[in-house]
Design a protein around this motif. Structure first.
Motif, PDB file in Angstrom:
ATOM      1  N   ALA A   1       1.623  59.466-125.824  1.00  0.00           N
ATOM      2  CA  ALA A   1       3.247  60.430-126.143  1.00  0.00           C
ATOM      3  C   ALA A   1       4.252  61.313-124.963  1.00  0.00           C
ATOM      4  N   ARG A   2       5.178  61.086-124.470  1.00  0.00           N
ATOM      5  CA  ARG A   2       5.564  62.104-123.839  1.00  0.00           C
ATOM      6  C   ARG A   2       6.152  63.288-123.760  1.00  0.00           C
ATOM      7  N   GLU A   3       5.859  63.806-124.235  1.00  0.00           N
ATOM      8  CA  GLU A   3       4.473  65.798-124.712  1.00  0.00           C
ATOM      9  C   GLU A   3       3.694  65.662-124.300  1.00  0.00           C
ATOM     10  N   ALA A   4       3.203  65.330-124.538  1.00  0.00           N
ATOM     11  CA  ALA A   4       1.166  64.698-123.985  1.00  0.00           C
ATOM     12  C   ALA A   4       1.582  64.923-122.361  1.00  0.00           C
ATOM     13  N   LEU A   5       2.764  64.194-121.922  1.00  0.00           N
ATOM     14  CA  LEU A   5       2.281  64.296-120.833  1.00  0.00           C
ATOM     15  C   LEU A   5       2.901  65.133-119.408  1.00  0.00           C
ATOM     16  N   ALA A   6       4.151  65.839-120.390  1.00  0.00           N
ATOM     17  CA  ALA A   6       4.837  66.939-120.559  1.00  0.00           C
ATOM     18  C   ALA A   6       4.137  68.274-120.226  1.00  0.00           C
ATOM     19  N   ALA A   7       3.346  67.712-120.807  1.00  0.00           N
ATOM     20  CA  ALA A   7       2.220  69.905-121.245  1.00  0.00           C
ATOM     21  C   ALA A   7       1.822  68.840-120.381  1.00  0.00           C
ATOM     22  N   ALA A   8       0.776  67.791-119.820  1.00  0.00           N
ATOM     23  CA  ALA A   8       0.144  68.327-118.621  1.00  0.00           C
ATOM     24  C   ALA A   8       0.392  68.918-117.129  1.00  0.00           C
ATOM     25  N   ILE A   9       1.496  67.947-117.378  1.00  0.00           N
ATOM     26  CA  ILE A   9       2.498  68.795-115.438  1.00  0.00           C
ATOM     27  C   ILE A   9       2.472  69.883-115.974  1.00  0.00           C
ATOM     28  N   ARG A  10       3.177  70.631-117.188  1.00  0.00           N
ATOM     29  CA  ARG A  10       3.201  72.152-116.912  1.00  0.00           C
ATOM     30  C   ARG A  10       2.065  73.111-116.905  1.00  0.00           C
ATOM     31  N   GLU A  11       0.704  72.151-117.580  1.00  0.00           N
ATOM     32  CA  GLU A  11      -0.719  73.169-117.421  1.00  0.00           C
ATOM     33  C   GLU A  11      -0.546  72.710-116.539  1.00  0.00           C
ATOM     34  N   GLU A  12      -0.288  72.709-115.279  1.00  0.00           N
ATOM     35  CA  GLU A  12      -1.218  72.006-113.670  1.00  0.00           C
ATOM     36  C   GLU A  12       0.148  72.683-112.724  1.00  0.00           C
ATOM     37  N   GLY A  13       0.915  73.902-113.914  1.00  0.00           N
ATOM     38  CA  GLY A  13       1.386  74.538-113.101  1.00  0.00           C
ATOM     39  C   GLY A  13       2.888  74.569-112.206  1.00  0.00           C
ATOM     40  N   TYR A  14       3.239  73.194-112.572  1.00  0.00           N
ATOM     41  CA  TYR A  14       4.928  72.540-112.043  1.00  0.00           C
ATOM     42  C   TYR A  14       6.142  72.883-112.975  1.00  0.00           C
ATOM     43  N   ARG A  15       6.708  72.776-113.488  1.00  0.00           N
ATOM     44  CA  ARG A  15       8.426  73.157-114.006  1.00  0.00           C
ATOM     45  C   ARG A  15       8.327  71.835-114.402  1.00  0.00           C
ATOM     46  N   VAL A  16       8.735  71.078-115.694  1.00  0.00           N
ATOM     47  CA  VAL A  16       9.370  69.986-116.007  1.00  0.00           C
ATOM     48  C   VAL A  16      11.032  70.437-116.162  1.00  0.00           C
TER      49      VAL A  16
ATOM     50  N   THR B   1      -0.608  63.611-110.857  1.00  0.00           N
ATOM     51  CA  THR B   1      -1.437  62.671-110.300  1.00  0.00           C
ATOM     52  C   THR B   1      -2.822  62.144-111.811  1.00  0.00           C
ATOM     53  N   GLN B   2      -3.965  63.420-111.691  1.00  0.00           N
ATOM     54  CA  GLN B   2      -4.398  64.098-111.732  1.00  0.00           C
ATOM     55  C   GLN B   2      -4.681  64.204-113.480  1.00  0.00           C
ATOM     56  N   ALA B   3      -3.534  65.508-113.325  1.00  0.00           N
ATOM     57  CA  ALA B   3      -3.189  65.833-114.449  1.00  0.00           C
ATOM     58  C   ALA B   3      -3.131  64.220-115.719  1.00  0.00           C
ATOM     59  N   LEU B   4      -1.745  63.869-115.263  1.00  0.00           N
ATOM     60  CA  LEU B   4      -1.622  62.313-116.201  1.00  0.00           C
ATOM     61  C   LEU B   4      -2.270  61.676-116.434  1.00  0.00           C
ATOM     62  N   ARG B   5      -3.404  61.636-115.647  1.00  0.00           N
ATOM     63  CA  ARG B   5      -4.324  60.867-115.921  1.00  0.00           C
ATOM     64  C   ARG B   5      -5.665  61.543-116.715  1.00  0.00           C
ATOM     65  N   GLY B   6      -5.581  62.878-116.999  1.00  0.00           N
ATOM     66  CA  GLY B   6      -6.261  63.235-117.687  1.00  0.00           C
ATOM     67  C   GLY B   6      -5.708  63.048-119.213  1.00  0.00           C
ATOM     68  N   VAL B   7      -4.528  62.721-119.413  1.00  0.00           N
ATOM     69  CA  VAL B   7      -3.978  62.747-120.557  1.00  0.00           C
ATOM     70  C   VAL B   7      -4.475  60.776-120.945  1.00  0.00           C
ATOM     71  N   ASP B   8      -4.169  60.344-120.084  1.00  0.00           N
ATOM     72  CA  ASP B   8      -3.758  58.716-119.980  1.00  0.00           C
ATOM     73  C   ASP B   8      -4.556  58.034-118.649  1.00  0.00           C
ATOM     74  N   PRO B   9      -5.661  57.282-118.454  1.00  0.00           N
ATOM     75  CA  PRO B   9      -6.589  57.081-117.021  1.00  0.00           C
ATOM     76  C   PRO B   9      -6.004  56.353-116.756  1.00  0.00           C
ATOM     77  N   GLN B  10      -5.231  54.809-117.540  1.00  0.00           N
ATOM     78  CA  GLN B  10      -4.485  54.061-117.559  1.00  0.00           C
ATOM     79  C   GLN B  10      -2.847  54.505-116.840  1.00  0.00           C
ATOM     80  N   ALA B  11      -2.680  55.188-116.839  1.00  0.00           N
ATOM     81  CA  ALA B  11      -1.505  55.352-116.936  1.00  0.00           C
ATOM     82  C   ALA B  11      -1.228  55.029-115.059  1.00  0.00           C
ATOM     83  N   GLU B  12       0.445  55.120-114.757  1.00  0.00           N
ATOM     84  CA  GLU B  12       0.474  54.429-113.205  1.00  0.00           C
ATOM     85  C   GLU B  12       1.748  55.535-112.806  1.00  0.00           C
ATOM     86  N   VAL B  13       1.399  55.737-111.892  1.00  0.00           N
ATOM     87  CA  VAL B  13       2.101  56.982-111.382  1.00  0.00           C
ATOM     88  C   VAL B  13       2.796  56.653-110.295  1.00  0.00           C
ATOM     89  N   ARG B  14       4.181  57.299-110.359  1.00  0.00           N
ATOM     90  CA  ARG B  14       5.016  57.333-109.424  1.00  0.00           C
ATOM     91  C   ARG B  14       5.656  58.256-108.722  1.00  0.00           C
TER      92      ARG B  14
END
Lengths: 64, 64
Positions: B48-63, B20-33
């Motif tokens: 952008a979808r790719e920016a969100l996916a990249a943030a998840i990956r950089e956190e160490g998770y596999r998309v 959640t925090q990684a996604l909010r780093g890309v977009d502070p207004q992001a709503e995450v479930r």
């Protein structure tokens, strides 16, 4: 004093950090070593064993 | 815009918070479930979808 705990429920590195911080909340000088696979937490601290175990439990993990 | 990701490796509540925090780093207004059991992450964001996916990956998770 060296304490050894068997701790269940640590699934990832965040959990290790959470347990370490909980123990440091009891004793900021605590030296903590965690083997997550083996469910072992080793703590060098002058704090009472029960205080350390309670901190781990309050963080949501089971001390066996 | 609504984005849906299948994310592997989230083992606990700390992982959900990290994603959640990684996604909010890309977009502070992001709503995450997050449905951890189902490995699903739903994001309402103008990023952008790719920016969100990249943030998840950089956190160490596999998309997936």
């Amino acid at each position: 004093m060296e304490h050894q705990f068997t701790v269940e429920g640590m699934t990832c590195g965040h959990c290790e950090k959470a347990v370490t911080q909980a123990l440091r909340g009891v004793d900021p000088q605590a030296e903590v070593r965690i083997d997550r696979q083996a469910q072992q937490v080793q703590v060098r601290s002058s704090a009472a064993r029960e205080a350390l175990a309670a901190a781990i439990r309050e963080e949501g993990y089971r001390v066996a």
